[in-house]
Design a protein around this motif. Structure first.
Motif, PDB file in Angstrom:
ATOM      1  N   ARG A 185      -2.533   3.507  12.890  1.00  0.00           N
ATOM      2  CA  ARG A 185      -1.656   3.520  11.527  1.00  0.00           C
ATOM      3  C   ARG A 185      -2.062   2.313  10.499  1.00  0.00           C
ATOM      4  NH1 ARG A 185       0.900   8.689  11.226  1.00  0.00           N
ATOM      5  NH2 ARG A 185       2.157   7.845   9.251  1.00  0.00           N
ATOM      6  N   TYR A 186      -2.555   2.386   9.648  1.00  0.00           N
ATOM      7  CA  TYR A 186      -2.295   1.767   9.049  1.00  0.00           C
ATOM      8  C   TYR A 186      -1.815   1.811   7.199  1.00  0.00           C
ATOM      9  CZ  TYR A 186      -4.397  -2.334   6.336  1.00  0.00           C
ATOM     10  OH  TYR A 186      -4.216  -4.634   5.672  1.00  0.00           O
ATOM     11  N   CYS A 187      -0.765  -0.119   6.935  1.00  0.00           N
ATOM     12  CA  CYS A 187       0.090   0.791   5.959  1.00  0.00           C
ATOM     13  C   CYS A 187       0.104  -0.423   5.474  1.00  0.00           C
ATOM     14  CB  CYS A 187       1.252   1.508   6.292  1.00  0.00           C
ATOM     15  SG  CYS A 187       1.846   2.007   3.787  1.00  0.00           S
ATOM     16  N   TRP A 222     -10.603   0.057   5.935  1.00  0.00           N
ATOM     17  CA  TRP A 222      -9.401  -0.376   5.820  1.00  0.00           C
ATOM     18  C   TRP A 222      -9.102  -0.857   4.454  1.00  0.00           C
ATOM     19  CZ3 TRP A 222      -7.609   1.745   9.298  1.00  0.00           C
ATOM     20  CH2 TRP A 222      -7.872   2.096  10.606  1.00  0.00           C
ATOM     21  N   GLY A 279       4.119  -1.053   4.009  1.00  0.00           N
ATOM     22  CA  GLY A 279       4.877   0.275   4.125  1.00  0.00           C
ATOM     23  C   GLY A 279       5.745   0.229   5.561  1.00  0.00           C
ATOM     24  N   GLU A 283      -7.592   8.742   4.919  1.00  0.00           N
ATOM     25  CA  GLU A 283      -6.015   8.723   4.249  1.00  0.00           C
ATOM     26  C   GLU A 283      -5.631  10.197   4.824  1.00  0.00           C
ATOM     27  OE1 GLU A 283      -5.966   8.648   0.569  1.00  0.00           O
ATOM     28  OE2 GLU A 283      -7.619   7.555  -0.088  1.00  0.00           O
ATOM     29  N   GLN A 329       1.213  -1.227  -0.050  1.00  0.00           N
ATOM     30  CA  GLN A 329      -0.116  -0.016  -0.120  1.00  0.00           C
ATOM     31  C   GLN A 329       0.547   1.448   0.047  1.00  0.00           C
ATOM     32  OE1 GLN A 329      -3.410  -0.371   2.095  1.00  0.00           O
ATOM     33  NE2 GLN A 329      -3.295   1.560   3.555  1.00  0.00           N
ATOM     34  N   GLU A 330       1.146   1.762  -0.647  1.00  0.00           N
ATOM     35  CA  GLU A 330       1.420   3.455  -1.213  1.00  0.00           C
ATOM     36  C   GLU A 330       0.980   4.737   0.033  1.00  0.00           C
ATOM     37  OE1 GLU A 330       1.331   4.930  -4.892  1.00  0.00           O
ATOM     38  OE2 GLU A 330       2.540   1.949  -5.574  1.00  0.00           O
ATOM     39  N   PHE A 331      -0.287   4.602   0.410  1.00  0.00           N
ATOM     40  CA  PHE A 331      -0.210   5.476   1.858  1.00  0.00           C
ATOM     41  C   PHE A 331      -0.854   4.719   2.749  1.00  0.00           C
ATOM     42  CE2 PHE A 331      -3.495   4.420  -1.346  1.00  0.00           C
ATOM     43  CZ  PHE A 331      -4.450   4.025  -0.731  1.00  0.00           C
ATOM     44  N   THR A 332      -0.866   5.677   3.919  1.00  0.00           N
ATOM     45  CA  THR A 332      -1.492   5.672   4.985  1.00  0.00           C
ATOM     46  C   THR A 332      -2.580   5.758   5.472  1.00  0.00           C
ATOM     47  OG1 THR A 332       1.091   5.506   5.886  1.00  0.00           O
ATOM     48  CG2 THR A 332      -0.886   6.140   7.786  1.00  0.00           C
TER      49      THR A 332
END
Length: 364
Positions: free
Chosen positions: A269-271, A142, A274, A199, A7-10
């Motif tokens: 925080r979910y990534c 999510w 990442g 986001e 995933q490229e964003f948090t």
């Protein structure tokens, strides 16, 4: 099954109000803090135990996080030992991953409620850039895109009526079993709160509570006798890097504070795929510390972390102050392939790493 791309964003999890169990029947589709865990319908409901003291663990967070192009519902449940001598230790936390095919879930639910409309699994993450920004209670946020959220809302609507949910005999029996287990084992149940999702990039473009951010930083500076953000500048490949002259030399903590300053009240925080942010310098061999998947022997990847602002929300539902968890951040790593045996009714234990908070009172 194939793992989703990194995933490229948090995504940021925020408290979205208390979950009134008299008016809303939460399910495995609900992102929440505390309460009793809502397992997928094919799973057993016995809480895990502390590896240090053998006490049953308290449920801390539930996240519904299906992966892109996957036919599975997917949940992560985090549990912790509430005892003072245990709560700050990684081995006293447990994170369980559970999965279930949509068809399996529908088959089990069929006797008690109508199965929700099914949509193609390959469309779950279409339009992912719209995830959960305006989501309300019961949205997934999510791991699902616009079409997935529509399915979630339809299914959530089946679970809830305008006043009180109509519980079937099986639901009532399950609740009594959970209540009796909690009473017999003295398992603390924390007050439940909904988690909403936004986001991080959207927060960066909004006006933030700068007064609160400055209060946190000034309190930190007062304690450490140093100014955060007054840099000693050096240039490497044309970029500027800041070095905090904190008395204890904890550059990691200063970086942590700066990262969350855009939204100090974030609780999660979910990534997936990442990188986490650590409150203090992690072990030099962190990659070796993260064990391989217990199920398939494959590697694990970072997925989410709990943040210090969550601590103040973890209050016992019965009003007692005996169970108070103290932690800085809890970093969760899950199987890169999210391996699963179809038909399994046992959750897979994943890996978590706990760091204590040197200034926990700043987040209360």
């Amino acid at each position: 099954m194939a793992a989703s791309a990194a995933q490229e964003f948090t995504l940021i999890g925020l408290c979205d109000g208390e979950l009134d169990t008299q008016r809303y029947q939460s399910s495995y589709l609900t992102n929440k803090v505390g309460g009793s865990p809502d397992w997928l319908p094919v799973f057993s409901r016995q809480p895990p135990r502390c590896k240090r003291c053998s006490a049953p663990l308290a449920h801390v967070v539930q996240v519904y996080c299906p992966l892109e192009a996957s036919p599975y519902h997917r949940n992560l449940h985090l549990f912790a030992c509430w005892r003072v001598e245990c709560c700050g230790r990684s081995e006293c936390w447990v994170v369980l991953r559970s999965q279930c095919l949509e068809a399996e879930a529908a088959a089990v639910q069929a006797p008690s409620r109508a199965a929700p409309p099914q949509e193609a699994a390959t469309a779950w993450c279409d339009g992912a850039e719209d995830w959960g920004v305006e989501g309300g209670a019961g949205d997934d946020g999510w791991g699902g895109g616009v079409e997935k959220q529509t399915r979630v809302r339809k299914e959530a609507a089946v679970l809830e009526t305008e006043d009180k949910p109509q519980l079937c005999e099986m639901d009532i029996s399950k609740r009594f079993q959970e209540l009796n287990l909690a009473e017999l084992e003295d398992v603390p149940i924390f007050r439940p709160f909904f988690i909403s999702v936004v986001e991080e990039s959207d927060l960066c473009g909004e006006e933030v509570d700068l007064e609160h951010v400055q209060k946190l930083l000034k309190e930190y500076e007062r304690k450490e006798g140093a100014a955060v953000g007054q840099p000693e500048e050096s240039r490497v490949s044309g970029e500027k890097y800041e070095k905090t002259r904190a008395r204890h030399g904890d550059v990691a903590f200063s970086r942590f504070m700066k990262t969350i300053s855009v939204c100090p009240q974030q609780i999660l925080r979910y990534c997936r795929g990442g990188k986490p942010i650590f409150m203090s310098k992690p072990p030099s061999k962190m990659a070796e510390l993260v064990s391989v998947c217990n199920s398939c022997g494959g590697s694990r990847t970072f997925e989410l972390q709990l943040m210090p602002a969550l601590v103040s929300l973890l209050q016992r539902r019965d009003g007692s102050t005996e169970a108070e968890l103290e932690f800085g951040t809890v970093v969760v790593y899950t199987c890169t392939n999210s391996c699963w045996t179809s038909g399994s009714n046992s959750a897979v234990e994943e890996f978590c790493f706990v760091q204590s908070d040197p200034d926990q009172q700043l987040f209360k």
